[in-house]
Scaffold this motif. Structure first.
Motif, PDB file in Angstrom:
ATOM      1  N   GLY A  83      43.097  46.596  32.815  1.00  0.00           N
ATOM      2  CA  GLY A  83      42.762  46.468  34.108  1.00  0.00           C
ATOM      3  C   GLY A  83      43.852  46.967  35.586  1.00  0.00           C
ATOM      4  N   ALA A 130      42.577  49.565  38.524  1.00  0.00           N
ATOM      5  CA  ALA A 130      43.754  49.079  40.080  1.00  0.00           C
ATOM      6  C   ALA A 130      44.190  49.990  40.333  1.00  0.00           C
ATOM      7  CB  ALA A 130      44.789  47.806  39.526  1.00  0.00           C
ATOM      8  N   TYR A 142      37.012  51.262  46.386  1.00  0.00           N
ATOM      9  CA  TYR A 142      36.656  49.724  45.795  1.00  0.00           C
ATOM     10  C   TYR A 142      35.524  49.183  46.493  1.00  0.00           C
ATOM     11  CZ  TYR A 142      40.801  49.583  49.254  1.00  0.00           C
ATOM     12  OH  TYR A 142      41.242  48.957  50.228  1.00  0.00           O
ATOM     13  N   LEU A 161      43.979  44.853  49.940  1.00  0.00           N
ATOM     14  CA  LEU A 161      44.177  43.929  48.516  1.00  0.00           C
ATOM     15  C   LEU A 161      43.524  43.092  47.770  1.00  0.00           C
ATOM     16  CD1 LEU A 161      46.430  43.695  45.914  1.00  0.00           C
ATOM     17  CD2 LEU A 161      47.743  41.641  47.347  1.00  0.00           C
ATOM     18  N   PRO A 162      42.264  41.789  48.663  1.00  0.00           N
ATOM     19  CA  PRO A 162      41.039  41.009  48.524  1.00  0.00           C
ATOM     20  C   PRO A 162      39.901  42.029  47.875  1.00  0.00           C
ATOM     21  CG  PRO A 162      41.912  40.581  49.891  1.00  0.00           C
ATOM     22  CD  PRO A 162      42.892  41.259  49.866  1.00  0.00           C
ATOM     23  N   LEU A 174      41.259  44.032  44.098  1.00  0.00           N
ATOM     24  CA  LEU A 174      41.515  42.901  42.972  1.00  0.00           C
ATOM     25  C   LEU A 174      40.223  41.908  42.100  1.00  0.00           C
ATOM     26  CD1 LEU A 174      44.681  40.671  44.581  1.00  0.00           C
ATOM     27  CD2 LEU A 174      44.413  41.774  42.658  1.00  0.00           C
ATOM     28  N   THR A 216      37.348  44.148  43.024  1.00  0.00           N
ATOM     29  CA  THR A 216      37.052  44.832  42.394  1.00  0.00           C
ATOM     30  C   THR A 216      37.492  45.448  40.943  1.00  0.00           C
ATOM     31  OG1 THR A 216      37.101  46.658  43.943  1.00  0.00           O
ATOM     32  CG2 THR A 216      36.548  47.747  42.505  1.00  0.00           C
ATOM     33  N   VAL A 217      38.566  44.979  40.307  1.00  0.00           N
ATOM     34  CA  VAL A 217      39.271  44.628  38.964  1.00  0.00           C
ATOM     35  C   VAL A 217      38.331  43.827  38.540  1.00  0.00           C
ATOM     36  CG1 VAL A 217      41.348  44.387  37.582  1.00  0.00           C
ATOM     37  CG2 VAL A 217      41.445  45.659  39.963  1.00  0.00           C
ATOM     38  N   VAL A 218      37.885  43.133  38.863  1.00  0.00           N
ATOM     39  CA  VAL A 218      37.381  41.482  37.885  1.00  0.00           C
ATOM     40  C   VAL A 218      35.797  42.183  38.131  1.00  0.00           C
ATOM     41  CG1 VAL A 218      36.434  39.687  38.652  1.00  0.00           C
ATOM     42  CG2 VAL A 218      38.860  39.847  39.933  1.00  0.00           C
TER      43      VAL A 218
END
Length: 348
Positions: A106, A110, A119, A137-138, A141, A143-145
């Motif tokens: 993660g 990120a 992203y 930021l949303p 995040l 994208t990381v998920v």
């Protein structure tokens, strides 16, 4: 110029991967970097885990010949790939805990996505109305998920020879077609050349007659690399390049994601942890029904190919995002039903 670069890459990419394979296989055996047979693994002898490195060498050459590594965003893709294949390789050697592996994955994704600007910023007009935006930021995040899901989906689908490499190959073909059709020749050429790196690995993994005794596996390092590669190409293609709507990414990732979701759902419904060990993946169900490993490989790759073809055809034909979104629910329902029908064993 593009044709010349493509021809050069089509020679250098498989050549570099093959040189890496022939050079690293004896070394891996010598130092013991191999996958040993056990109760859950059906191969009869220890198999070197260098497939990920072999693919990575080809990807580096693909980036060089297509010119993508000259762009800052793709430099971060390369850096992220190095870090992720490194942690995956350490997991192959030391069997790291899932928690720390996820944390490192993660953080790596990120950093690479934030630094490159690649992203997820929009989900498109999923239901035919307003475009769903995920700015800042949303989006990062989310994208990381998605990256963690993609990376671990490819790790989980890597259960029989040729499967993880085969489904990735089909996805890359889809990305190449859509990118080239949209005029993004750099991304399209890279995806096409990456296919050659995967094909080289698959020749060794499936042990074609001329390569008997030279078998290799991806290992966690390799499956992690493939998951990240697919995620990056899908985000770049749907967000920065605009080669296809975001919902098409679901069709392009197809079977690995649906299989992971179906397995997680079945485990939860039976009161077990979604991360518990079992043999209820799609390929396990096909094997339990009497197919051999090669037949199961063909069936699953064909299923994935059908999903990728649907996404590609829908994009090129200009189907609405609503149609493609509703189609994903139908595909998920059919896949989950097939998963239940095939069954499988909950015990490892």
């Amino acid at each position: 110029m593009g044709m010349d670069v493509g021809l050069l890459g089509s020679f250098l990419v498989p050549l570099s991967s093959a040189i890496a394979a022939f050079g690293l296989l004896p070394l891996a055996r010598r130092v013991g970097f191999v996958d040993h047979p056990d109760a859950r693994k059906q191969h009869g002898v220890p198999v070197p885990l260098i497939g990920g490195v072999v693919v990575f060498v080809g990807l580096v050459m693909a980036g060089l010949t297509s010119g993508l590594w000259h762009g800052q965003a793709w430099n971060w893709c390369l850096a992220g790939a190095v870090a992720l294949i490194g942690i995956g390789t350490l997991d192959d050697i030391f069997d790291l805990s899932a928690r720390w592996r996820l944390v490192f994955q993660g953080m790596t994704v990120a950093l690479a996505c934030a630094a490159s600007g690649v992203y997820i910023e929009t989900l498109g007009a999923l239901f035919g109305g307003d475009v769903v935006m995920l700015v800042g930021l949303p989006g990062l995040l989310f994208t990381v998920v998605c990256a963690l899901a993609c990376i671990n989906a490819y790790n989980m689908i890597d259960g029989i020879d040729g499967l993880a490499g085969g489904v990735t190959l089909i996805t890359l073909v889809g990305v190449a077609i859509l990118s080239l059709a949209a005029g993004h020749t750099g991304t399209g050429l890279f995806a096409a050349l990456a296919c050659l790196a995967l094909l080289t690995y698959l020749l060794f993994n499936l042990e074609i007659p001329l390569l008997r005794g030279w078998k290799m596996f991806l290992g966690d390092g390799g499956s992690t690399l493939l998951g990240f590669l697919v995620l990056w190409l899908l985000v770049a293609g749907s967000q920065r390049d605009g080669s296809f709507p975001p919902i098409v990414a679901v069709w392009l990732v197809g079977v690995p994601i649906l299989d992971m979701l179906a397995v997680f759902a079945r485990r939860l419904l039976s009161g077990r942890s979604p991360l518990s060990a079992d043999r209820i993946h799609i390929h396990h169900g096909l094997l339990a029904r009497g197919l051999n490993a090669r037949q199961a490989l063909v069936v699953v790759v064909a299923m994935h190919g059908a999903m990728v073809a649907f996404g590609v055809a829908g994009t090129l034909a200009g189907w609405s995002e609503l149609t493609l979104t509703l189609g994903t629910f139908v595909a998920a329902g059919l896949y989950f039903s097939l998963s239940l029908l095939l069954g499988g064993r909950s015990a490892a």
